[in-house]
Design an enzyme around this catalytic site. Structure first.
Site, PDB file in Angstrom:
ATOM      1  CB  VAL A  11      -0.921  -0.009   1.244  1.00 45.67           C
ATOM      2  CG1 VAL A  11      -1.712   1.270   1.350  1.00 45.67           C
ATOM      3  CG2 VAL A  11      -1.855  -1.204   1.189  1.00 45.67           C
ATOM      4  CE  LYS A 206      -9.156  -2.632   3.362  1.00 42.75           C
ATOM      5  NZ  LYS A 206      -8.381  -2.597   2.178  1.00 42.75           N
ATOM      6  CG  PHE A 251     -15.136  -9.744  -6.259  1.00 41.23           C
ATOM      7  CD1 PHE A 251     -14.777  -8.750  -7.158  1.00 41.23           C
ATOM      8  CD2 PHE A 251     -14.178 -10.210  -5.378  1.00 41.23           C
ATOM      9  CE1 PHE A 251     -13.488  -8.231  -7.175  1.00 41.23           C
ATOM     10  CE2 PHE A 251     -12.882  -9.708  -5.390  1.00 41.23           C
ATOM     11  CZ  PHE A 251     -12.548  -8.712  -6.290  1.00 41.23           C
ATOM     12  CB  ALA A 254     -17.680 -20.665  -8.583  1.00 40.61           C
ATOM     13  CB  CYS A 262      -6.852  -8.191   1.762  1.00 40.90           C
ATOM     14  SG  CYS A 262      -5.369  -7.278   1.326  1.00 40.90           S
TER      15      CYS A 262
HETATM   16  C1  UGA Z   1      -8.665  -7.130  -1.981  1.00 40.01           C
HETATM   17  C2  UGA Z   1      -9.745  -6.124  -2.399  1.00 40.01           C
HETATM   18  O1  UGA Z   1     -10.307  -6.504  -3.657  1.00 40.01           O
HETATM   19  C3  UGA Z   1      -9.180  -4.703  -2.497  1.00 40.01           C
HETATM   20  O2  UGA Z   1     -10.206  -3.786  -2.794  1.00 40.01           O
HETATM   21  C4  UGA Z   1      -8.539  -4.341  -1.154  1.00 40.01           C
HETATM   22  O3  UGA Z   1      -7.927  -3.063  -1.199  1.00 40.01           O
HETATM   23  C5  UGA Z   1      -7.473  -5.366  -0.812  1.00 40.01           C
HETATM   24  O4  UGA Z   1      -8.082  -6.675  -0.756  1.00 40.01           O
HETATM   25  C6  UGA Z   1      -6.891  -5.006   0.527  1.00 40.01           C
HETATM   26  O5  UGA Z   1      -7.628  -4.998   1.508  1.00 40.01           O
HETATM   27  O6  UGA Z   1      -5.715  -4.599   0.572  1.00 40.01           O
HETATM   28  P1  UGA Z   1      -6.672  -8.418  -3.238  1.00 40.01           P
HETATM   29  O7  UGA Z   1      -6.535  -9.210  -1.975  1.00 40.01           O
HETATM   30  O8  UGA Z   1      -5.465  -7.837  -3.866  1.00 40.01           O
HETATM   31  O9  UGA Z   1      -7.692  -7.176  -3.009  1.00 40.01           O
HETATM   32  O10 UGA Z   1      -7.312  -9.393  -4.301  1.00 40.01           O
HETATM   33  P2  UGA Z   1      -8.736  -9.618  -5.010  1.00 40.01           P
HETATM   34  O11 UGA Z   1      -8.606  -9.325  -6.444  1.00 40.01           O
HETATM   35  O12 UGA Z   1      -9.810  -8.958  -4.278  1.00 40.01           O
HETATM   36  O13 UGA Z   1      -8.888 -11.210  -4.859  1.00 40.01           O
HETATM   37  C7  UGA Z   1      -8.939 -11.818  -3.570  1.00 40.01           C
HETATM   38  C8  UGA Z   1      -9.148 -13.312  -3.696  1.00 40.01           C
HETATM   39  O14 UGA Z   1     -10.472 -13.586  -4.137  1.00 40.01           O
HETATM   40  C9  UGA Z   1      -8.227 -14.008  -4.696  1.00 40.01           C
HETATM   41  O15 UGA Z   1      -7.780 -15.221  -4.146  1.00 40.01           O
HETATM   42  C10 UGA Z   1      -9.111 -14.265  -5.908  1.00 40.01           C
HETATM   43  O16 UGA Z   1      -8.718 -15.363  -6.656  1.00 40.01           O
HETATM   44  C11 UGA Z   1     -10.446 -14.512  -5.222  1.00 40.01           C
HETATM   45  N1  UGA Z   1     -11.624 -14.251  -6.086  1.00 40.01           N
HETATM   46  C12 UGA Z   1     -11.864 -12.998  -6.542  1.00 40.01           C
HETATM   47  C13 UGA Z   1     -12.484 -15.295  -6.392  1.00 40.01           C
HETATM   48  O17 UGA Z   1     -12.291 -16.457  -5.970  1.00 40.01           O
HETATM   49  N2  UGA Z   1     -13.586 -15.037  -7.171  1.00 40.01           N
HETATM   50  C14 UGA Z   1     -13.851 -13.788  -7.634  1.00 40.01           C
HETATM   51  O18 UGA Z   1     -14.889 -13.632  -8.326  1.00 40.01           O
HETATM   52  C15 UGA Z   1     -12.973 -12.753  -7.324  1.00 40.01           C
END
Ligand code: UGA
Length: 432
Positions: A11, A206, A251, A254, A262
């Site tokens: 960050v 958040k 999001f 599946a 996070c």
């Molecule tokens: C997440 C949030 O999306 C950000 O907005 C936030 O700032 C960040 O956490 C944080 O708190 O710092 P991030 O952890 O980088 O971001 O990743 P994401 O893209 O959100 O994915 C998180 C997990 O969910 C991954 O393992 C991804 O594969 C999974 N996911 C995501 C799914 O299984 N299905 C989806 O439809 C989307």
């Protein structure tokens, strides 16, 4: 405007670069000397697309500089705290670093400051930070005005700079008009995206945002389990759901569960915040349970389908918690490798960025520099992370290399026309 950013993690570095690109003079502060040295040479300790290049530009134009010393805050009127808040054993956010930084600020600040908390912190942390700084100032016998405000970050790994530069919203928890004015000047290029609220609201927004996104994912994942039982296809089901603007498609993909630094941490922390406030957050507990069991559910399917894993060669494609990052924290792939090794399978693995980190945890896995090499002689292939070079690999060539053409697609991403000759098992979809 001169801005100090404390903590050069994901960050902090991303925000520093984004603020520098917006024309502010940025002072990045970090206690780790090695990190400072590498940042000063334009090299990032993490892999994040496009960030290093911009960092180098800012170093050349002297728009950004780094220091190991907290006293560097004295050239700035705005100080951002962006240190980590890891999970403590009971799931609560560990505020050790935030508190340490607060006390250092109190010890070193010489002039009026606006202190912005960027780190993900429980509701009420703004007050805690204020108390610590007050205490230090009293100890020094000085009276320097300062205000604590909240400004959580919403950027995603893998597209951090893009998110920081094109935010959907910038949430700012502050009440004074002078702080509002300063934040408007800081985020001048995103003025229409600012949402002002109280500090406590902002702190909760958040956690609530991450928990809600995690809820969508777990909903899709549990629905995927149901889809398999009732002969439906989760991808088509969520597509149809998402066409309703009130639901949206994002999001709802599946898969094998969410990972990363996070969602798992922040859902746990919100559960603890609820507990401390006497609220039993049952929905969120269920979200966590679905996520905790999703990989296991998927692996059971793998084990039953191929009738045992002992001595079988299983190729795992993708190790990071999602594509476009080298981060393996809480990656479902960790549990996959652990399970396969425990069942005495022979495991080969490929990932474009995640191998060095995974090698430290699982030295007994055979790592390949190429997905086709990883699948050679495999009895089954598991796709765990949707890296483009895996999704689009030459599946015809792979077919000729494997012993058994069985693909378990943990992300439902490989298109069926690429998979002629393969037995395909997705998540919430079973097509042969
Ligand atoms: C997440 C949030 O999306 C950000 O907005 C936030 O700032 C960040 O956490 C944080 O708190 O710092 P991030 O952890 O980088 O971001 O990743 P994401 O893209 O959100 O994915 C998180 C997990 O969910 C991954 O393992 C991804 O594969 C999974 N996911 C995501 C799914 O299984 N299905 C989806 O439809 C989307």
């Amino acid at each position: 405007m001169n801005v100090a950013v404390i903590g050069m993690g994901y960050v902090g570095t991303t925000m520093s670069v984004a603020l520098g690109l917006d024309g502010h003079q940025v002072f990045g502060i970090e206690k780790d000397k090695k990190k400072i040295q590498s940042l000063e040479q334009g090299s990032l300790p993490i892999y994040e697309d496009g960030l290093e290049e911009k960092l180098r530009e800012l170093l050349l134009s002297k728009q950004i500089s780094f220091s190991q010393y907290i006293s560097a805050i004295n050239s700035c009127s705005v100080v951002m705290i962006a240190v980590g808040t890891p999970a403590s054993e009971d799931g609560r956010a560990d505020l050790t670093y935030v508190k340490k930084v607060a006390s250092q600020i109190g010890k070193h600040m010489k002039s009026e400051k606006l202190i912005v908390i960027k780190s993900t912190v429980p509701v009420g942390t703004g007050d805690v930070v204020k108390q610590i700084i007050d205490q230090e100032l009293r100890r020094r016998g000085v009276d320097i005005p300062f205000e604590i405000i909240s400004n959580p970050e919403f950027l995603r790994e893998g597209r951090a700079l893009q998110d920081a530069r094109n935010p959907d919203r910038i949430v700012i928890g502050c009440t004074s008009s002078s702080a509002k004015k300063t934040m408007e000047a800081l985020y001048q290029s995103h003025i229409d995206k600012l949402y002002f609220t109280t500090v406590r609201n902002s702190e909760l927004i958040k956690y609530a945002s991450n928990a809600f996104l995690a809820t969508k994912i777990s909903f899709a994942n549990e629905l995927a389990r149901l889809s398999e039982k009732v002969g439906a296809n989760i991808t088509d089901v969520t597509k149809g759901m998402g066409m309703d603007n009130r639901i949206g498609t994002q999001f709802l993909q599946a898969g094998i569960g969410y990972g990363g630094s996070c969602f798992p941490k922040d859902t746990d922390a919100l559960l603890q915040i609820g507990k401390d406030a006497g609220i039993d957050f049952t929905l969120l507990q269920a979200v966590k349970n679905v996520n905790d069991t999703q990989v296991k559910w998927f692996l059971n399917k793998v084990e039953t389908t191929i009738e045992g894993l002992a001595n079988k060669k299983i190729a795992v494609l993708g190790l990071t918690f999602k594509p476009h990052t080298d981060d393996i924290r809480e990656s479902p792939a960790i549990r996959i490798l652990d399970f396969l090794l425990h069942k005495k399978a022979r495991v080969s693995a490929y990932d474009p960025k995640g191998i060095p980190a995974m090698q430290r945890i699982f030295p007994d896995v055979t790592y390949s520099a190429d997905p086709l090499e990883a699948v050679d002689q495999a009895n089954a292939v598991i796709l765990a992370t949707e890296w483009p070079d895996i999704v689009k690999m030459d599946w015809d060539m792979a077919l000729r290399k494997v012993v058994n053409p069985i693909l378990f697609d943990g992300r439902n991403v490989v298109e069926s026309h690429l998979l002629r000759g393969w037995d395909y098992y997705g998540v919430g979809v079973c097509v042969s």
